[in-house]
Enzyme design. Structure first.
Site: not given
Length: 513
Positions: A149-150, A173, A224-225, A246-247, A280, A378
């Site tokens: 969402w960022n 998505k 995401g996370s 990419e976390l 991130c 984070e």
């Protein structure tokens, strides 16, 4: 109060009521794609992929060039949609969601053919006399793309365009927090001439994303996370399909004794608060050498007094709303944990009492250490965490004392020293005398170390990551095959003599390598 809430529906799909993080008022209803919808989309993508892969790179690049023009023509629509869903400052929306997308589209449209062109490679040794090697970049097929969402528009556009230029079709998505910004990517590329089925952006939540991961695609690209990324990796491993993850990160900023302090102060604020701190590779830990610490902190606090929040400031708003109430809870918990463990809150440290939405005041925290969540995890918010260090060596050790490793930045007027420090940070990428710009440089491969991810995106490597690099070895001369059946002691002795001649008696083997 939640940014989205479940609502009753008369069908089998999940319905969510979305709310603005700025006003907390309803902004639309999201109907989540279910597993059957995902299956239909993947089947459609699978059917469309062979024809798309058969198009020339020139045709694909022309569509991306048209998309670039549409991004520029419709930039106000993109910015309005993104701001409505996220509450980010309008300038952040322009720089991240318009400028960086336009730059990326231009770069890949120009360079994709060169990066993916079949190429000849020299074969070393005596085999190179008889054989020819060609490398072909073949599309993987159907790519599943899951984005957060960022950066709801840029993260779909950037990765989807790379995948489709490589000849794949994509089922994507976006986040349930920002679905309509993600959907804009599909709309815009279809309007640019992309055929139906080549890119489909589904609206949905975590269950929709899980259905894509388990739906029989040929690769997953996930942002995401860590927790969700681990589940994605496990699912991909079980299916024997590749993935890039990419976390997120907990990026360090090192301010050396010889830094340009005014520039470093600007970098600290922008690196920590751009996009409300929701990116991130944002700066989360700031290590300042003792000899300039007091001056640096004083200038940080003076600069902070000038920052503006609230949509009434229009294009002059500096720090926007927190995009998601769940992230607000994390920010508040981390700040309160630091306060309870002895940290000093110099400014901010609370929700903005003058604004109705999810606004957290730009915050400066000192006397921090690695016992605090705000330094280990984070936080993803508009927080400057500043720690005094005795030396650059101590700063480097603390920077590397993290389970994350996505990005970082070093500030010094000695560029060679900056380069050496940057190269010593155990992180995916690093900047010298700037905040984290690595993702904004399309030529730079982007990815994390440790728990910040697996694999890299962007650049030549990222584009080729959507392909199978297929070697084809071609015989040059024909004739009878060497070492064909039947084997014999005589042929084995001949090979023994050849090896002796090439690598012991003469340097011929090394010359041919």
């Amino acid at each position: 109060m939640s940014i989205y809430e479940s609502v009753e529906s008369s069908d089998s799909r999940r319905h969510l009521q979305l709310k603005s993080p700025v006003s907390l008022e309803p902004i639309g209803e999201l109907v989540c794609a279910n597993s059957e919808d995902v299956a239909v989309a993947i089947a459609k993508a699978r059917a469309a992929q062979p024809a798309w892969a058969a198009t020339s790179m020139k045709e694909r690049a022309a569509i991306v060039q048209r998309a670039l023009q549409l991004v520029l023509e419709r930039q106000d629509e993109i910015i309005d949609t993104v701001v409505r869903e996220t509450g980010k400052a309008r300038t952040d929306a322009m720089s991240m969601e318009v400028f960086s997308v336009a730059d990326s589209l231009c770069y890949y449209a120009k360079n994709a053919e060169k990066f993916l062109k079949p190429r000849k490679r020299k074969i070393h040794g005596i085999l190179g006399i008889a054989k020819q090697l060609r490398i072909l970049y073949k599309p993987l097929g159907v790519v599943g793309l899951i984005t957060p969402w960022n950066g709801p528009f840029v993260l779909v556009m950037n990765q989807a365009v790379q995948a489709v230029l490589a000849g794949n079709t994509v089922v994507a998505k976006g986040s349930e927090v920002t679905p309509f910004s993600a959907k804009l990517a599909e709309t815009l590329l279809l309007d640019a001439g992309l055929p139906e089925g080549v890119l489909q952006v589904l609206l949905g939540d975590g269950e929709t994303g899980a259905a894509i991961v388990e739906g029989g695609v040929d690769k997953i690209s996930f942002t995401g996370s860590v927790a969700t990324g681990r589940k994605v990796a496990e699912a991909c491993a079980r299916q024997l399909i590749p993935c890039t993850l990419e976390l997120g990160g907990n990026d360090a900023m090192i301010v050396c004794a010889d830094a340009d302090i005014d520039r470093a102060v600007d970098g600290a604020w922008l690196g920590s608060c751009m996009n409300t701190g929701h990116y991130c590779c944002g700066t989360e830990r700031i290590y300042v050498v003792d000899s300039i610490y007091d001056e640096f902190l004083a200038k940080v606090l003076e600069k902070g007094k000038q920052l503006r929040q609230g949509t009434e400031h229009g294009w002059e708003e500096d720090v926007g709303a927190v995009f998601w109430d769940r992230q607000m809870s994390i920010i508040e918990a981390h700040v309160e944990d630091a306060r309870a463990k002895g940290a000093t809150i110099h400014m901010g440290g609370r929700r903005n009492p003058d604004l109705p939405g999810l606004y957290y005041e730009p915050t400066v925290v000192t006397e921090v250490d690695n016992s605090m969540d705000i330094m280990r995890l984070e936080t993803f918010g508009p927080i400057l965490c500043i720690q005094r260090v005795a030396s650059e060596e101590e700063a480097l050790a603390l920077a590397n004392d993290s389970e994350f490793g996505l990005n970082g930045n070093v500030w010094t007027q000695d560029k060679e020293k900056g380069y050496q420090l940057a190269s010593a940070i155990d992180t995916g990428s690093c900047s010298v005398n700037d905040m984290a710009v690595s993702y904004g440089v399309p030529a730079a491969p982007f990815g994390g170390r440790k728990q910040s991810g697996v694999g890299q995106v962007n650049g030549k490597k990222g584009l080729r990551g959507y392909c199978h690099e297929m070697p084809i070895v071609i015989d040059r001369f024909g004739g009878k095959m060497q070492n064909a059946y039947p084997y014999s002691a005589e042929s084995a002795e001949g090979m023994r003599k050849l090896m002796h001649f090439m690598w012991i008696k003469t340097p011929l083997g090394r010359w041919l390598s």
